[in-house]
Design an enzyme around this catalytic site. Structure first.
Site, mmCIF file in Angstrom:
data_model
loop_
_atom_site.group_PDB
_atom_site.id
_atom_site.type_symbol
_atom_site.label_atom_id
_atom_site.label_comp_id
_atom_site.label_asym_id
_atom_site.label_seq_id
_atom_site.Cartn_x
_atom_site.Cartn_y
_atom_site.Cartn_z
ATOM 1 N N GLY A 1 0.839 -1.205 0.000
ATOM 2 C CA GLY A 1 0.000 0.000 0.000
ATOM 3 C C GLY A 1 0.865 1.243 0.000
ATOM 4 N N GLU B 1 1.488 -4.564 -23.225
ATOM 5 C CA GLU B 1 1.825 -4.801 -21.812
ATOM 6 C C GLU B 1 2.779 -5.984 -21.631
ATOM 7 O OE1 GLU B 1 -1.194 -5.942 -18.994
ATOM 8 O OE2 GLU B 1 -2.429 -6.827 -20.541
HETATM 9 C C1 AGP Z 1 -4.929 -6.577 -18.007
HETATM 10 O O1 AGP Z 1 -4.181 -7.386 -18.910
HETATM 11 C C2 AGP Z 1 -4.058 -5.697 -17.187
HETATM 12 N N1 AGP Z 1 -3.143 -6.452 -16.439
HETATM 13 C C3 AGP Z 1 -4.812 -4.654 -16.394
HETATM 14 O O2 AGP Z 1 -5.257 -3.714 -17.331
HETATM 15 C C4 AGP Z 1 -6.039 -5.109 -15.563
HETATM 16 O O3 AGP Z 1 -7.083 -5.483 -16.412
HETATM 17 C C5 AGP Z 1 -6.507 -3.914 -14.728
HETATM 18 O O4 AGP Z 1 -5.483 -3.573 -13.832
HETATM 19 C C6 AGP Z 1 -7.801 -4.188 -13.943
HETATM 20 O O5 AGP Z 1 -7.596 -5.202 -13.008
HETATM 21 P P1 AGP Z 1 -8.891 -5.848 -12.289
HETATM 22 O O6 AGP Z 1 -9.709 -6.500 -13.360
HETATM 23 O O7 AGP Z 1 -8.330 -6.833 -11.312
HETATM 24 O O8 AGP Z 1 -9.637 -4.730 -11.627
#
Ligand code: AGP
Length: 614
Positions: free
Chosen positions: A102, A494
């Site tokens: 955090g 990514e």
């Molecule tokens: C997806 O490939 C990425 N790693 C990232 O965009 C991810 O979708 C985003 O951080 C949202 O995560 P969540 O679905 O756990 O909220």
């Protein structure tokens, strides 16, 4: 976005901690460390910059044994990745350590206060001040570790999952949650605390999910949960329905490839028991937590998410508007939360999150709830914060998704959105029975069609070989597949670090066409739908400027084959379900290009699986 694990029990903690950290590396991996207290009551620490394997080398050269301990794998927020900034962090006496996931926003102010009391700091991190603050509290009040920690917490501003132990309060591990997740594992005379389920799943399936504000005191006789005022609270373990093997690679080179191939099962499991094949009736009222009457009363929907989940939300817009007639806005959670959104009890906010712990998404959920809206979650992790704070949740039964790049969670989210859209349409009477049966029939074929397509990666491997050295890609799509163009671009950038942009194909002539040349591959998602001819024209425009076109389609077509440099064919399905299949080659293309470039597919640089900080 760090990984935390703690253990107290009859086994030697080091192996358990390192193994747990290995399963949490997807959460952050720029440095790692462990601390244990041994038979003599001495506290020892080993830390290393870099991956977990670097810590293992340190441990091999300078072994540790103990009776209980904590471990941490880091995604740096304050203080560059380095051995001295790696957790665990000590206090002045060296008798107390803290690990943290955090951000402590007021750490500078607290650092000055503690320095004025004689504390000396050796790191650039925010975490270190917590160790000194607890030490000061124990010294001033003579309290034990848990009481001292409980008194320090209100002084911290920000979000934290904290775990501490002190040789002055032996055989005790104390943890506190405010934001980032913490789960407590209940083993046989042994107890665990961790950031996420996979870290301890091989030891126990009985877990307790901590809520914000709670502390837990782990001792050999078991866990004691405390509320912020110090009163004890009863909590009941949940049985996690995952098999430890599911969290392993299962023979695949990377978690991402395994999870791409798990999509047929993930979609099948997300469908299971939720729709009647005969009547097409959606059987989700209980689970969703919204009655037909409530669904009839809503006047608009806002879908809020981040990243890949936001792309799923964009597909969801097409599904909900087409099948239920409810107007939908799709918003990035990081934007929604600060824009004083227009939300009331007639709005149905839907939050999509694989982890259920994304800080921006949770904050956006709380923003909508503060305006009186009952929120719906679509989530993949049992007991995560999103599922606790939403009025109802549609679970995606994708199983643990370890690869940082989301794949099976994405197609499971799309499946859940289809079911939600049908349920909404049925409740509002906007869907004829034969329409529903048609979609449901196609939906039930999707897993087999996915399996069929995924069985042969050879064409994608050839295309990856030809284009892996390019520096820019453009992804084009229209309608319900425009979000798939965005998703394909995100997957590529990514994990391969190649710049890629997704664009609505109709926008080409308003700018992006200036980018086209022989070096710029263009991935054109071209299903045989009502805009197929338009896509052919866009492909023609690219070709006329020496562009390279990789087309993804669902039927053989001579014109398309004549115009595109490569044509990838996926099975054909209902127009609204085509994203579930069109995305598969894009996931594989990103994977194989990243592989050829030698990138770290499961743990791409600068990223983490769950963004639990802003
Ligand atoms: C997806 O490939 C990425 N790693 C990232 O965009 C991810 O979708 C985003 O951080 C949202 O995560 P969540 O679905 O756990 O909220």
């Amino acid at each position: 976005m760090c990984g935390i694990v703690g253990y107290i029990g009859p086994q030697d903690p080091v192996e358990i901690l390192v193994e747990g950290l290995r399963r949490l590396e997807y959460r952050g991996y720029d440095s790692a460390g462990v601390a244990v207290v041994d038979e003599n009551g001495d506290l020892s620490i080993r830390r290393a910059e870099g991956k977990l394997r670097d810590l293992e080398k340190v441990l091999a050269g300078n072994p540790l044994t103990g009776k209980y301990g904590v471990g941490h794998t880091r995604w740096a927020t304050h203080g560059r990745p380095s051995e001295e900034n790696a957790h665990p962090h000590r206090d002045c006496s060296g008798r107390l350590v803290v690990i943290h996931n955090g951000i402590i926003e007021n750490y500078i102010e607290l650092k000055h206060e503690l320095a004025a009391q004689g504390h000396e700091f050796v790191t650039e991190t925010d975490t270190e001040i917590v160790a000194h603050a607890i030490e000061q509290e124990m010294r001033d009040s003579g309290n034990d570790l848990s009481e001292a920690m409980r008194r320090v917490l209100p002084r911290l501003r920000g979000i934290y999952a904290l775990v501490a132990m002190s040789v002055d309060d032996p055989e005790t591990i104390v943890a506190a949650r405010q934001g980032p997740p913490l789960v407590v594992g209940i083993g046989k005379d042994e107890y665990f605390v961790a950031s996420d389920i996979p870290a301890i799943l091989s030891h126990t399936k009985d877990m307790i999910f901590m809520e914000d504000g709670e502390l837990v005191v782990l001792r050999r006789e078991g866990p004691k949960f405390l509320s912020p005022d110090g009163s004890e609270i009863e909590k009941t373990p949940e049985r996690i329905p995952w098999d430890p093997i599911m969290a392993e690679k299962g023979g695949y080179k990377h978690f991402m490839l395994k999870e791409i191939h798990e999509q047929p099962r993930a979609v099948r499991d997300t469908l299971l028991g939720r729709v009647s094949l005969e009547s097409g009736q959606i059987l989700m009222e209980e689970e969703m937590g919204f009655s037909d009457e409530q669904l009839r009363s809503i006047e608009r929907m806002c879908i809020v998410a981040c990243g890949t989940s936001w792309h799923a939300g964009q597909v969801g817009k097409f599904l909900v508007e087409r099948l239920s007639g409810v107007p939908v806005e799709v918003d990035y959670a990081s934007e929604f939360r600060y824009r004083h959104p227009l939300v009331d009890e007639k709005t149905l906010p839907v939050y999509i999150s694989q982890s259920g712990e994304t800080a921006d998404t949770l904050a956006a959920l709380r923003e909508a709830k503060s305006k009186g809206a009952a929120c719906l979650g679509i989530c993949n992790v049992t007991g995560s914060m999103l599922t606790r704070e939403a009025a109802g949740t549609i679970y995606t039964h994708a199983g643990p998704e370890i690869g940082v790049a989301s794949t099976k969670a994405f197609t499971s989210q799309l499946t859940a959105l289809v079911l939600m859209a049908i349920r909404l349409g049925q409740a509002r009477g906007t869907l004829a029975e034969d329409q529903v049966r048609d979609i449901v029939k196609h939906l039930y074929h999707i897993p087999a069609q996915m399996e069929h397509y995924l069985a042969d990666e050879s064409q994608i491997i050839e295309i990856a070989k030809e284009f892996h050295d390019r520096h820019n890609f453009l992804y084009l799509g229209r309608g319900v597949n425009y979000p798939i163009a965005l998703e394909g671009a995100l997957k590529l950038k990514e994990i391969s670090y190649i710049h890629a942009e997704g664009y609505p194909a109709g926008e080409m002539k308003h700018g992006p066409i200036a980018l086209i040349d022989e070096k710029m591959p263009v991935v054109a998602i071209t299903p045989h739908d009502k805009v197929f001819e338009k896509m052919l024209s866009n492909i023609e425009e690219v070709r006329a400027r020496s562009g390279v076109v990789i087309a993804v389609t669902d039927q053989p077509n001579k014109d398309l084959e004549a115009k595109a440099d490569a044509v990838i064919q996926v099975p054909q399905t209902h127009e609204l379900l085509s994203p579930l299949l069109m995305v598969l080659p894009l996931q594989l293309l990103a994977y194989h290009i990243a592989l050829l470039l030698g990138c770290d597919v499961d743990q791409p640089r600068n990223l983490a699986k769950s963004v639990t900080v802003e």
